[in-house]
Write an enzyme that holds these catalytic residues in place. Sequence first.
Site, PDB file in Angstrom:
ATOM      1  N   ASN A   9       0.876  -1.173   0.000  1.00 25.49           N
ATOM      2  CA  ASN A   9       0.000   0.000   0.000  1.00 25.49           C
ATOM      3  C   ASN A   9       0.917   1.228   0.000  1.00 25.49           C
ATOM      4  OD1 ASN A   9      -1.970   1.929   0.478  1.00 25.49           O
ATOM      5  ND2 ASN A   9      -2.918   0.823   2.201  1.00 25.49           N
ATOM      6  N   ARG A  96      -1.884  -1.834  -4.119  1.00 24.07           N
ATOM      7  CA  ARG A  96      -3.048  -0.935  -4.096  1.00 24.07           C
ATOM      8  C   ARG A  96      -2.759   0.216  -5.051  1.00 24.07           C
ATOM      9  NH1 ARG A  96      -4.493   3.695   0.099  1.00 24.07           N
ATOM     10  NH2 ARG A  96      -6.472   4.347  -0.823  1.00 24.07           N
ATOM     11  N   ASP A 152      -8.734   1.186  -5.999  1.00 22.51           N
ATOM     12  CA  ASP A 152      -9.685   1.829  -5.092  1.00 22.51           C
ATOM     13  C   ASP A 152     -10.999   2.146  -5.802  1.00 22.51           C
ATOM     14  OD1 ASP A 152      -7.942   1.994  -2.935  1.00 22.51           O
ATOM     15  OD2 ASP A 152      -8.499   4.070  -2.518  1.00 22.51           O
ATOM     16  N   ILE A 213     -12.515   7.609   7.243  1.00 18.65           N
ATOM     17  CA  ILE A 213     -11.968   8.920   7.604  1.00 18.65           C
ATOM     18  C   ILE A 213     -10.523   8.752   8.083  1.00 18.65           C
ATOM     19  CG2 ILE A 213     -12.406  11.056   8.904  1.00 18.65           C
ATOM     20  CD1 ILE A 213     -14.890  10.297   7.462  1.00 18.65           C
TER      21      ILE A 213
END
Length: 414
Positions: A9, A96, A152, A213
Site C-alpha cells: 500500500n 493498491r 480503489d 476517515i
Amino acid sequence: MPKSILAVNAGSSSVKITFYTCENPPRTIADAAISGITAPPPTLKYQQGDKKHKEEVGEKLNTPQDAFKYLLKRCFSDPDLSEVASVDDLQYICHRVVHGGDYREAVEINDETLDRLKGLEDLAPLHNFSALEIVRLCKVELPKVTSITFFDSAFHQTIPEAVRTYPINQEIAKSNGLRKYGFHGISYSFILRSVAQFLGKPAERTNLIVMHIGSGASICAIKNGESMDTSMGLTPLAGLPGATRSGSIDPSLVFHYTNEAGKLSPASTTEMHISTAEEILNKQSGWKALTGTTDFAKIAVANPPSKAHQLAFDIIVDRIQGYIGSYYVKLNGEVDGVVFAGGIGEKSSLLRRTLVDKCQCLGLAIDDAANDKGPGDEETVKDISKDSCKGPRVLVCQTNEQFEMAYHCACSRY
Ligand SMILES: Nc1ncnc2c1ncn2[C@@H]1O[C@H](COP(=O)(O)OP(=O)(O)O)[C@@H](O)[C@H]1O
Ligand SMILES: CC(=O)OP(=O)(O)O
Ligand SMILES: [Mg+2]
C-alpha cells in the site's frame, strides 16, 4: 514450503507492506511500514508475531521505490522471519493502486496492462505515481512473482449514470474520462463483507453508510451490497476535507487564490506533472492549512488548543453530517448500519459522538461507554449503538486494505 502473498500500500509519503500466508483466509506473517519519505528522517515500523518496534532509518530514502526496497531487504534478512526469507517464497505481490479508470476488477500485470495503467497516471498523478513506480520495479527486479493491481475505484463501478456524470460537455467528458470514479473501494469492500457478516446478513442485501476517515477521507452509500454514491470524484480531492486536501470547494476559488493555477507546480518532475492548482488543493489545504498539524488526534480533543483547531473540527463534522443526511435520503431511510472506519473513524470517539448527536433525527444513538472504549485489537467490527436505539446500528470497523487484497488473491480469482 507454501508460498506467501505480499500486499503493498504505497502513498506519497509512506509505504506499507504486509506478508500473508497463501490460504483462505490469509494469515498475517509480518507487517512493515516506512513513513516520512517526504519529511525526513524516514521511520520504520515493524511487527512480526509479538515483536513490535519503531526506529528511525539511518539511510536516505528519497522515493517510494527506495522505501519498498529497504522494507523487502529488512524483512528478508530477519532471521525470525523464516517464512519469507527471499523472493522465492513469494507467489503474488498485490499492489493498491488508487485510480483504476474503467477497470472493474483487479488485473494481473503484464506489458499491456502496465501500458494501460500508464495512461491513467495523468488522471491521478498524486496518487498513482508511487504505486506504479513500485509495480514497475517489481516487474523488472522480481520478474518471477505475479504482480496484481487492485484499484480503489473498482468498487464504485456500480454508481448510476446520473450520479457519476458531471454536467459538462459530454463529448469532452467522454474523450477525457471526466466522471466520478470514487476511491477507498478496497477498504469499502473489506468493510461491507465484515459488517454484513457481523450483522448476519448477506452482503447483497446490506445497506450501509460507511465513512473512511483518515488523512484522506470519503463516505459511501451502499445499497444491496453495491456502491450507489461516494463523496470522492474524478480524483480523491472531491468531497470531504483531508489532512492536506481541501475537499469540495467552488472550482473557481483556485483562480482567485493564485493567478498561477494552471502553471506546472515546482513539485512536478519530468515523469509526473502536477499543476499549481492541484498542489495547493491537494497538499497545502485541509486541516494542516487551518491548524498547522496533519495529526487529527491534536484536533479532536475536548479542549482544543486554539480556535483554529475547533474550527477545523467543526468543518469536518459539518461536511460529514451533510453527506450522512444526503445518503440517508438516497437510501430511502433503509439503512442497516452507519459505519465509522479509517484511522480517525476508528480512533476518535469524540468525532463519533459529535456526529451521532448531530444525526439524532435519523434515529442514531450510541452507548457512551462502548464508544469511548472503541474496538479491541482483534475486534474487526464493534457495535457502539445504544441498546434501545431504533435507528440504524452505529458500528466501528477496523478496515484493512492489505488484507482485502490478499484475501481476494488467495480465495477468489487467482
Ligand atoms: N486517537 C486519534 N484521534 C483522532 N485522530 C487520530 C487518532 N489516532 C490517529 N488519528 C489520525 O488518523 C489519521 C491517519 O489515518 P489513516 O487511515 O491511517 O490515514 P491514511 O491511510 O490516509 O494515511 C491521522 O490524521 C491521525 O492523526
Ligand atoms: C484515495 C485516498 O485518498 O487514499 P488515502 O486515504 O490513502 O490517501
Ligand atoms: Mg489510507
